[in-house]
Design an enzyme around this catalytic site. Structure first.
Site, PDB file in Angstrom:
ATOM      1  N   SER A 176       0.864  -1.190   0.000  1.00 35.59           N
ATOM      2  CA  SER A 176       0.000   0.000   0.000  1.00 35.59           C
ATOM      3  C   SER A 176       0.894   1.231   0.000  1.00 35.59           C
ATOM      4  CB  SER A 176      -0.883  -0.001   1.262  1.00 35.59           C
ATOM      5  OG  SER A 176      -1.525   1.239   1.447  1.00 35.59           O
ATOM      6  N   TYR A 233      -2.594  -0.207  10.407  1.00 33.97           N
ATOM      7  CA  TYR A 233      -2.605  -0.611   9.002  1.00 33.97           C
ATOM      8  C   TYR A 233      -1.266  -0.295   8.344  1.00 33.97           C
ATOM      9  CZ  TYR A 233      -4.059  -0.847   4.102  1.00 33.97           C
ATOM     10  OH  TYR A 233      -4.158  -1.158   2.770  1.00 33.97           O
ATOM     11  N   LYS A 248       1.540  -2.944   6.674  1.00 34.69           N
ATOM     12  CA  LYS A 248       1.987  -2.893   5.287  1.00 34.69           C
ATOM     13  C   LYS A 248       3.495  -2.645   5.182  1.00 34.69           C
ATOM     14  CE  LYS A 248      -1.900  -3.856   3.381  1.00 34.69           C
ATOM     15  NZ  LYS A 248      -2.071  -5.155   2.692  1.00 34.69           N
TER      16      LYS A 248
END
Length: 259
Positions: free
Chosen positions: A141, A154, A158
């Site tokens: 991402s 998050y 990633k």
């Protein structure tokens, strides 16, 4: 021959994963669709079959190692071999750093990180058993390149995906297995709908849709991302044309993060 290749795409009942699976199927791949949502997965499989794409479906939880092993085994049983494994399944978490708790960390890392590791291990062992080259493609991402406020868990997951992508690429190169990652940006998906909703909860000054619009407005090419934008990159990484690329986390965000 490209049309004899077999690909697994985790989390492919909807969103970016479905877009990736569709692009590969249209390019002649036999695809194993995968998701934890049985009903949505069956609908997607039916859609693929109605277009006469060679596809099968497997219901599984990427955070369980045995499920990933079984996914690869079922794919080989169905199609005879494996060529490409796309670790696409993932979840988000939107929460200020001081509010991050055990549940957030455990859920996100189990799916985004553990799942990617288990899938990579299962696929790599199959490639080695086959004695053939193979490709592993991971969902990273823009948050794996730069950490964002209220997206700490998050972002961290990633970043871990990017680290494991590099390590796996280095260790598996002698087996002619390449490992790369794609880094999407701001896409109009259900995941981004949830991110927008949670950002509104954390900032009462925001109205629904404004968080998404704010991030999308910063994209140099002037539009938000579509599934096919990501699918085009993954299709390239799944092809023979990417054979000399490994260990890379490639941004596909329309000009939002620059590395």
């Amino acid at each position: 021959m490209e049309n004899t290749k077999v690909a697994v795409i985790t989390g492919s009942a909807g969103g970016l994963g479905k877009g990736i699976a569709l692009a590969l199927a249209q390019n002649g791949f036999k695809v194993m669709l995968h998701d934890i949502n049985k009903d949505l997965l069956q609908n997607t499989l039916t859609e693929f079959q109605n277009h006469n794409y060679p596809a099968a479906a497997f219901v599984g939880d990427v955070s369980k190692k045995q499920d990933q092993v079984n996914l690869v085994a079922e794919t080989v049983k169905k199609f005879g071999h494996l060529d490409v494994f796309v670790n696409n399944a993932g979840v988000e978490s939107v929460k200020p750093f001081l509010d991050i708790d055990e549940d957030d960390l455990e859920k996100v890392f189990k799916i985004n990180v553990f799942g990617m590791v288990y899938g990579t291990q299962a696929a790599a062992k199959q490639y080695i058993k086959q004695g053939t080259p193979g490709k592993i493609i991971n969902a990273c991402s823009i948050a794996g390149q730069e950490a964002y406020p209220v997206l700490g868990t998050y972002s961290a997951s990633k970043h871990a995906v990017r680290a494991f992508t590099q390590v796996a690429a280095k260790e598996l190169a002698s087996h002619h297995i390449t490992v790369n990652a794609y880094c999407p940006g701001v896409a109009k998906t259900k995941m981004w709908d949830r991110i927008d909703e949670e950002m509104v909860k954390n900032d009462p000054k925001l109205k629904p849709g404004e968080a998404f619009a704010k991030y999308a407005s910063q994209i140099a090419l002037g539009r938000y991302e579509k599934p096919e934008d990501v699918a085009n990159l993954v299709q390239f990484l799944a092809s023979d044309k990417s054979d000399y690329i490994t260990g890379q986390a490639i941004l596909v965000d329309g000009g939002l993060v620059y590395r």
